[in-house]
Every structure is written in C-alpha cells, then in structure tokens.
Design an enzyme around this catalytic site. Structure first.
Site, PDB file in Angstrom:
ATOM      1  N   HIS A 185      -2.423   1.856  12.210  1.00  0.00           N
ATOM      2  CA  HIS A 185      -1.510   0.731  12.413  1.00  0.00           C
ATOM      3  C   HIS A 185      -1.980  -0.212  13.511  1.00  0.00           C
ATOM      4  CE1 HIS A 185       2.046  -1.459  11.694  1.00  0.00           C
ATOM      5  NE2 HIS A 185       2.870  -0.460  11.460  1.00  0.00           N
ATOM      6  N   ASP A 404      -2.137  -3.459 -10.756  1.00  0.00           N
ATOM      7  CA  ASP A 404      -2.670  -2.930 -12.019  1.00  0.00           C
ATOM      8  C   ASP A 404      -4.182  -2.789 -11.880  1.00  0.00           C
ATOM      9  OD1 ASP A 404      -3.431  -2.315 -14.577  1.00  0.00           O
ATOM     10  OD2 ASP A 404      -2.290  -3.930 -15.533  1.00  0.00           O
TER      11      ASP A 404
END
Length: 462
Positions: A185, A404
């Site tokens: 992070h 996708d």
C-alpha cells in the site's frame, strides 16, 4: 457403539476426510518482469509521510472468481505475457522498496527503486474445488479461501527483505479460475490497482496496448518537508506480529436494501443542508449492527475508519489517473452507548462529517506533524480501541466486474485474509446492478452469530 455416537463419529470422519481432500497445490512461482526493462529506467520514487505511515500495514488482498475457460485456451502463458506488458506501463509495481541508513544522524529513509525486478506470479491448482464451494450459501467463507491468495501475513516492511511490491496468484479449479493479488500500500492505493488490473485484462483480451496513456506519478509533496524523510532508527524497531482469532462473512445488500437504508438515514437527520450517501448509510448500518450485538460496554469507545480518496480534495487537485497512495482514513469516534442511543441517521451523519473533514489542510497538517514528531508508523494491534473499531476498505465504485481476460467477466469478488485488530469491511460492487457485497472479517470481540441474520431479516425494520 450407540447409534447417536456412531453417527457423530461418521459425521466427524466425513468432515475431516473432506478437509483432507481439499488441496491447493502450487505449480510454479515466477518473477514476471516488465516487457522492456530498459524503458522503465531506474526512477526513484520518494515516499511521503502518508506512505511511510503504512510501513507495518498488511498487504491488501483481493480476488475475482471466473468460470473455467475452454480447455484448449492455455491461460497461464497468456496471463504472464500480458502481465509483463502491463508492468511496463505500471512500472512501480515491478520495483523494490529500499532502505537507506543515514549514519550521520542515526536515521533511516526509504524509497521505491523502479528497477524492473518484477512481480511475483503464482500458478496453483485446486482440482477438487468447485465454484459452488467458493460461493457458499448464506455468505459463508470457506476455510480454504486463504490458500487462493499470494501474500498472506505480509506487511509493507517485508518488501525490504523478501517480498516484491506486487504478488498475483492464478488458481485453476475444477470448474473455475480464481485470480488474486496482494500489493504494497505504500506504492499505490485501490484506485491505482484496479486501473492496473483493468489494463492487464485488456491487454490479455486484445493482445495490444492501444489507447493506454503513459503513467502519471503522484506529484504531491508537501511544501516545507525535505525528501527523503529521515526516520529515527529507534522508531523502526521490529514489532511482533499480531494474529487475532477472526471470523469471516460476506453480506449481500440488494439495491432495495440500500435505497431503504439511505431513505431512513436521511429522514432521521431531517435536514436539507446535507444528504447521506448510499455508502454512508450502509456503513452506518453495519457499524451499528456489529456494535449492537458485540456485547461491548456502553462506556467503551469505538471508531469507524473510512478510506477516503484525496485526489479531488487536494489543492491543486490531482489528476484522477495519478499513480500512488493518495488515500487517508476518515475517522468517526464515539462511545458504544452514544452510538446505540442515536441510531442510523446520527451514525451516518458522524461518518459523513469525518469524510468531509478530510481536506487539503488536514492532509498537509498530518504530513508536517508526522515529520516534526516522527513516531513509529501506524500500528494499533492489540489496543482496546482498535479491537472495538472498524476499517472500511475498497469501494463499490471500483468496477470489479468489468475485467475480461478473454473467457468472460468475473462472477464474484472476495477479499483475502485481513490480519490485524478489530474488524475489516471490504466493500465490493455486487453482481446485480445497484447492490453491494461486503466481505467482513471480525475479531472475537466484535463477532456475534446473530450477524448471520443480516442476510435474512428485514434490514431496515430491525
């Protein structure tokens, strides 16, 4: 042997047998490097006080579940090749965290070296596990799900020794594929990562990188702070790792649930000057429900910490696409008694106020104070207040179902193990339009079996 004892034995034996049969086997673990390493150069990224404050934070982990592609579709080589191309664009993820010992003042400093050493790519198989095993009824989270993630119990500081800044895992199941990740992070936030993930999937689907803009690095560096920031060595002493007992659950809120909660919250505050958002109403409802059933004393304090994107709050504004960690926790603090006495609208209002208080001024003040009075980076493991508090992570605004890779879009999103104190609520956009899925990980002081009813009871009428 009495029949009931025999039956109990058989049930135990069956459960034990089933657990033994669930295996997740790592086939390979590879370091994938950017396609053209020379183009990334050796750029150095300085870390701000907001980044350094996350040195002891565990890697956020998320994962997407897909149906299984056609057997003739060899997905692993395609995923690795497209990842290499994506890392050329998002080159900081392929870098390394570096520590510098400043002997002249007995301090240390840190930076990201964009050296192109790569991201970890794990290929695993779980041939006995089905999609239905992952999508258990009533929001149950299967015990094996942690094996589907690549960075369990990894903290940001571990990147100094053995861990890359990004790890990904592709687990091939009996009838599905689970693609997960864990990242440091300090180098990026959720907004950045999901854009990277979308780019990766787009390259894998189309085999090209057309219409993808060059990376814009975060350019916020508070005036009056010298970089790199020097941190006293004593504040960098190794801390023990905290591993509390936790329980997980996925709560699904329909579009109707959310609209009803939003309407109820706004009716209760009864003002035209401020409107409670859908997300604030949902978070308030969950905070109230968890605390109500926790058994905590009325005098005890509790917090709700909501991750706020600071890009549109800074002056000058940062571009939406800028890469880096540009989030901050907006914290609402109250007592258990006050929370329960006031109800949904008041609770949502406290959350709204805390988010609105995150401004350019507060962001700069935190940074300057952090440097002026350097303390050990953020860790609240084991404190009583932390055990009673929630962290709201991720956002239903992230388009997790638009990725996708070439064999269809995801059918579910899940969070990896949340190591630390208190409770972690990871917010995902639901599959159905307007819905939200919340992957909750709660410690023993916050969990109650009554919370299971959140999925079945009238959410507003309780």
């Amino acid at each position: 042997m009495p029949f009931d004892l025999f039956l109990s034995y058989k049930v135990f034996h069956l459960l034990f047998y089933r657990r033994k049969m669930v295996e997740v086997t790592v086939i390979s673990s590879t370091m994938v490097r950017p396609e053209n390493i020379n183009q990334t150069g050796r750029q150095k990224i300085h870390l701000t006080p907001h980044d350094l404050d996350l040195l002891y934070l565990f890697y956020p982990q998320r994962g997407l579940l897909f149906h299984k592609p056609d057997p003739e579709n060899s997905i692993i080589p395609r995923l690795m090749a497209s990842l290499s191309t994506a890392l050329e664009i998002y080159f900081p993820f392929a870098g390394r965290l570096v520590k510098v010992n400043n002997h002249e003042d007995d301090t240390v400093s840190f930076y990201i070296d964009c050296d192109g050493l790569g991201a970890k790519f794990v290929h695993a198989k779980a041939e006995s596990i089905t999609v239905n095993d992952v999508l258990q009824s009533h929001g149950s989270v299967p015990y094996f799900i942690s094996k589907f993630f690549p960075a369990n119990n990894v903290q940001s500081r571990d990147a100094l020794v053995s861990e890359p800044l990004l790890a990904l895992q592709v687990t091939e199941m009996k009838d599905g594929v689970f693609i997960s990740f864990g990242y440091n992070h300090m180098v990026a936030d959720g907004t950045c990562f999901w854009k990277f993930f979308h780019t990766w999937s787009k390259i894998c689907l189309n085999g090209s990188v057309s219409n993808i803009k060059p990376l814009v690095l975060k350019d916020w560096f508070c005036d009056g702070i010298d970089y790199p920031v020097h941190v006293p060595v004593l504040e960098m002493e190794t801390l023990p790792r905290w591993e509390p007992s936790t329980k997980e659950r996925v709560f699904h809120l329909s579009k109707k649930n959310i609209l009803d909660l939003k309407a109820k919250a706004n009716n209760e505050i009864d003002t035209n000057d401020l409107k409670i958002s859908s997300l604030q109403a949902v978070v308030a409802y969950l905070w109230l429900s968890i605390i109500r059933h926790s058994g905590l004393n009325r005098e005890e304090e509790t917090q709700c910490n909501v991750a706020a994107d600071m890009r549109p709050r800074l002056n000058p504004l940062l571009k939406k696409e800028c890469f880096g960690n540009v989030t901050n926790l907006a914290t609402a603090t109250t007592t258990v008694g006050e929370l329960l006495d006031h109800g949904l609208g008041w609770t949502a209002l406290q959350i709204s106020k805390s988010v609105r208080s995150e401004t350019n001024e507060s962001y700069e003040v935190f940074a300057k104070n952090w440097v002026r009075n350097v303390k050990r980076p953020k860790t609240s493991f084991g404190s009583r207040l932390a055990n009673n508090s929630l962290i709201i992570s991720s956002s239903p605004r992230f388009e997790v179902y638009e990725h996708d890779f070439g064999w269809g879009k995801p059918i579910a999103a899940r969070a990896g193990p949340a190591d630390g104190a208190g409770g972690m609520l990871v917010m995902f956009r639901g599959v159905e339009e307007g819905s939200i899925d919340v992957h909750a990980t709660l410690n023993s002081s916050l969990w109650s079996d009554v919370l299971v009813n959140l999925l079945t009871n009238d959410m507003v009428g309780q």
